[in-house]
Design a protein around this motif. Structure first.
Motif, short mmCIF file in Angstrom:
data_model
loop_
_atom_site.label_atom_id
_atom_site.label_comp_id
_atom_site.label_asym_id
_atom_site.label_seq_id
_atom_site.Cartn_x
_atom_site.Cartn_y
_atom_site.Cartn_z
N TYR A 1 -5.60 49.87 0.77
CA TYR A 1 -5.30 51.25 1.17
C TYR A 1 -4.51 52.02 0.12
O TYR A 1 -4.16 53.18 0.35
N ASN A 2 -4.20 51.37 -1.01
CA ASN A 2 -3.43 52.01 -2.08
C ASN A 2 -2.12 52.61 -1.54
O ASN A 2 -1.80 53.77 -1.78
N ARG A 3 -1.37 51.78 -0.78
CA ARG A 3 -0.11 52.21 -0.16
C ARG A 3 1.01 51.28 -0.58
O ARG A 3 0.80 50.09 -0.80
N TYR A 4 2.23 51.85 -0.63
CA TYR A 4 3.43 51.07 -0.91
C TYR A 4 4.31 51.05 0.33
O TYR A 4 4.26 51.97 1.15
N TYR A 5 5.13 50.01 0.43
CA TYR A 5 6.12 49.91 1.50
C TYR A 5 7.39 49.33 0.88
O TYR A 5 7.33 48.36 0.12
N VAL A 6 8.53 49.92 1.21
CA VAL A 6 9.82 49.47 0.69
C VAL A 6 10.61 48.88 1.86
O VAL A 6 10.70 49.49 2.92
N GLY A 7 11.19 47.70 1.64
CA GLY A 7 12.00 47.06 2.67
C GLY A 7 13.11 46.24 2.04
O GLY A 7 13.22 46.15 0.82
N LEU B 1 1.31 47.01 9.89
CA LEU B 1 0.15 46.41 10.55
C LEU B 1 -1.14 47.10 10.12
O LEU B 1 -2.16 46.46 9.86
N LYS B 2 -1.11 48.41 9.99
CA LYS B 2 -2.31 49.20 9.71
C LYS B 2 -2.85 49.03 8.29
O LYS B 2 -4.01 49.36 8.04
N PHE B 3 -2.03 48.56 7.38
CA PHE B 3 -2.42 48.57 5.97
C PHE B 3 -2.52 47.17 5.35
O PHE B 3 -2.41 47.02 4.15
N ARG B 4 -2.74 46.17 6.15
CA ARG B 4 -2.87 44.80 5.66
C ARG B 4 -4.12 44.64 4.82
O ARG B 4 -5.09 45.36 5.04
N PRO B 5 -4.15 43.71 3.91
CA PRO B 5 -3.11 42.76 3.52
C PRO B 5 -2.15 43.37 2.51
O PRO B 5 -2.50 44.25 1.73
N GLU C 1 17.46 50.86 -0.06
CA GLU C 1 16.21 51.08 0.66
C GLU C 1 16.14 52.51 1.20
O GLU C 1 15.14 53.22 1.02
N ARG C 2 17.21 52.95 1.84
CA ARG C 2 17.24 54.31 2.40
C ARG C 2 17.17 55.37 1.32
O ARG C 2 16.52 56.40 1.50
N PHE C 3 17.83 55.12 0.19
CA PHE C 3 17.79 56.09 -0.91
C PHE C 3 16.35 56.27 -1.40
O PHE C 3 15.88 57.39 -1.57
N ILE C 4 15.65 55.16 -1.60
CA ILE C 4 14.28 55.23 -2.10
C ILE C 4 13.37 55.93 -1.08
O ILE C 4 12.59 56.82 -1.43
N LYS C 5 13.49 55.56 0.18
CA LYS C 5 12.66 56.17 1.21
C LYS C 5 12.94 57.66 1.36
O LYS C 5 12.03 58.46 1.58
N LYS C 6 14.19 58.03 1.22
CA LYS C 6 14.59 59.44 1.36
C LYS C 6 14.00 60.30 0.24
O LYS C 6 13.74 61.50 0.43
N GLN C 7 13.75 59.71 -0.93
CA GLN C 7 13.18 60.46 -2.05
C GLN C 7 11.73 60.86 -1.79
O GLN C 7 11.24 61.83 -2.36
N LYS C 8 11.04 60.11 -0.94
CA LYS C 8 9.63 60.36 -0.64
C LYS C 8 8.83 60.56 -1.92
O LYS C 8 8.05 61.50 -2.06
N SER C 9 9.04 59.64 -2.85
CA SER C 9 8.43 59.77 -4.17
C SER C 9 7.63 58.53 -4.54
O SER C 9 8.21 57.47 -4.82
N ARG C 10 6.34 58.67 -4.56
CA ARG C 10 5.48 57.58 -5.01
C ARG C 10 5.75 57.28 -6.48
O ARG C 10 5.71 56.12 -6.90
N LYS C 11 6.04 58.33 -7.27
CA LYS C 11 6.32 58.12 -8.69
C LYS C 11 7.53 57.22 -8.89
O LYS C 11 7.53 56.36 -9.76
N LEU C 12 8.58 57.40 -8.09
CA LEU C 12 9.76 56.55 -8.18
C LEU C 12 9.38 55.10 -7.86
O LEU C 12 9.78 54.18 -8.58
#
Length: 101
Positions: free
Chosen positions: A12-18, A40-44, A64-75
């Motif tokens: 799905y060409n998606r990132y997830y930060v945790g 769940l929606k973007f496995r594997p 984690e919160r800082f990165i998510k708050k930026q909403k930046s795929r480039k970051l």
């Protein structure tokens, strides 16, 4: 030690930060858990990057919160790049050089 991890779904060409004490075990959970979650929606998923974030959970959550708050795929893509060294708010992150399978 607590870690910040970045997952990538090639399908799905998606990132997830945790964040977690054991990002390798969290990867397994993200890929097999029956719970209805975002991941769940973007496995594997695969681990794209892992960083030591500190000895306290709050250290990892802050990053984690800082990165998510930026909403930046480039970051996120910069963080995944092994040649990139985090600065500023993320300067305390230390890349884990070898990812375990």
């Amino acid at each position: 030690m607590f870690y910040l991890y970045i997952l990538y779904s090639d399908t799905y060409n998606r990132y997830y930060v945790g964040s977690s004490r054991d990002p390798w075990e969290r990867l397994v959970q993200h890929n097999v858990s029956p719970k209805l979650t975002f991941t769940l929606k973007f496995r594997p998923w695969q681990l794209a990057a892992v960083f030591e974030a500190g000895t306290k959970r709050s250290d990892a959550l802050k990053s984690e919160r800082f990165i998510k708050k930026q909403k930046s795929r480039k970051l996120i893509e910069k963080l995944v790049d092994e040649q990139f060294s985090p600065t500023g708010m993320l300067a305390q992150l230390v890349r884990v050089p070898h990812l375990r399978d």
